[in-house]
Motif scaffolding. Structure first.
Motif, mmCIF file in Angstrom:
data_model
loop_
_atom_site.group_PDB
_atom_site.id
_atom_site.type_symbol
_atom_site.label_atom_id
_atom_site.label_comp_id
_atom_site.label_asym_id
_atom_site.label_seq_id
_atom_site.Cartn_x
_atom_site.Cartn_y
_atom_site.Cartn_z
ATOM 1 N N UNK A 36 0.827 -1.206 0.000
ATOM 2 C CA UNK A 36 0.000 0.000 0.000
ATOM 3 C C UNK A 36 0.868 1.267 0.000
ATOM 4 N N UNK A 37 2.110 1.106 -0.391
ATOM 5 C CA UNK A 37 3.024 2.256 -0.470
ATOM 6 C C UNK A 37 3.143 2.714 -1.932
ATOM 7 N N UNK A 38 3.384 4.018 -2.132
ATOM 8 C CA UNK A 38 3.630 4.472 -3.503
ATOM 9 C C UNK A 38 4.958 3.946 -4.039
ATOM 10 N N UNK A 39 5.047 3.873 -5.360
ATOM 11 C CA UNK A 39 6.263 3.337 -5.991
ATOM 12 C C UNK A 39 7.500 4.137 -5.612
ATOM 13 N N UNK A 40 7.343 5.469 -5.540
ATOM 14 C CA UNK A 40 8.528 6.298 -5.257
ATOM 15 C C UNK A 40 9.082 6.076 -3.858
ATOM 16 N N UNK A 41 8.294 5.431 -2.991
ATOM 17 C CA UNK A 41 8.780 5.112 -1.641
ATOM 18 C C UNK A 41 9.182 3.643 -1.548
ATOM 19 N N UNK A 42 9.257 2.957 -2.682
ATOM 20 C CA UNK A 42 9.698 1.566 -2.684
ATOM 21 C C UNK A 42 8.567 0.556 -2.632
ATOM 22 N N UNK A 43 7.322 1.039 -2.736
ATOM 23 C CA UNK A 43 6.179 0.118 -2.704
ATOM 24 C C UNK A 43 5.727 -0.283 -4.090
#
Ligand SMILES: Cc1cc2nc3c(=O)[nH]c(=O)nc-3n(C[C@H](O)[C@H](O)[C@H](O)COP(=O)(O)OP(=O)(O)OC[C@H]3O[C@@H](n4cnc5c(N)ncnc54)[C@H](O)[C@@H]3O)c2cc1C
Length: 189
Positions: A36-43
């Protein structure tokens, strides 16, 4: 889901210790821990529907339940509201399982009714000094950090003046006491 599922259960379904399983694929390069994390934060940046499918497949594969405190509870909040400094310090450590978090909401006198909480946080320069007790804090004895609800205002009505504070559990004055479980001698899950 675009990529094939490579989760392999290594133990049969069962209770307590038998529920411990190893998952293959929940590694940082894929971002599968930060569903449930955005891609830019590694999700993964997945939609709720994609997350539902992933959870369903995990369950079907008999995979271990993910400990939610870091990756599911505080991680997405930090992604959305954390300062760049907090994001740099905490997010990679959560995704790489280098740091573990506990959730500090319940107190001896405040369970379902969190408005009754009494943990006080008093400003002391750049920091807060916390005074009070939490209870039912799963994993507090091995967690590195805790996100907890604390009272930061004495004037507000009891439903207000509550802030979420992240605290280092290795700070001076923090003590964790275990609450024995009935199945503790047999259960390692
Ligand atoms: C396995 C486990 C792990 C947990 N881990 C954590 C954790 O990591 N961090 C954390 O902060 N907390 C944790 N908790 C605490 C949990 O999430 C609840 O907040 C807590 O158990 C409820 O508080 P209490 O036990 O004081 O019960 P109470 O709040 O006193 O409730 C007792 C009973 O009264 C009922 N009740 C309460 N208020 C009302 C109402 N207004 N109307 C009708 N019925 C009501 C409740 O449903 C319950 O049946 C955990 C609990 C469990 C069981």
């Amino acid at each position: 889901m675009a990529e094939p599922c490579r989760l392999k259960p290594v133990a049969p379904r069962g209770r307590c210790a038998k529920r411990r399983r190893v998952c293959i694929g929940l590694t940082p390069p894929r971002g599968w821990l930060g569903v449930s994390w955005p891609k830019e934060q590694g999700g993964t940046g997945w939609t709720p529907q994609q997350r539902y499918i992933f959870d369903y497949e995990l369950d079907q594969a008999g995979a271990a339940t993910i400990i939610p405190m870091g990756v599911i509870y505080i991680g997405p909040i930090l992604c959305a509201f954390g300062t760049p400094e907090q994001q740099r310090e905490w997010l990679p450590a959560i995704l790489e399982s280098r740091s573990f978090w506990a959730q500090g909401y319940s107190e001896p006198g405040a369970g379902s009714d969190l408005a009754g909480l009494g943990l006080r946080a008093e400003r002391d320069g750049d920091h807060y000094i916390l005074n009070g007790t939490k209870i039912w804090t799963s994993g507090a004895h091995w967690a590195d950090w805790i996100f907890c609800l604390a009272r930061t205002s004495k004037e507000a009505r009891k439903q207000d003046g509550i802030s979420m504070i992240c605290a280092d559990l290795r700070s001076a004055g923090v003590t964790a006491y275990p609450i024995p479980r009935p199945c503790q001698s047999k259960c390692t899950a």
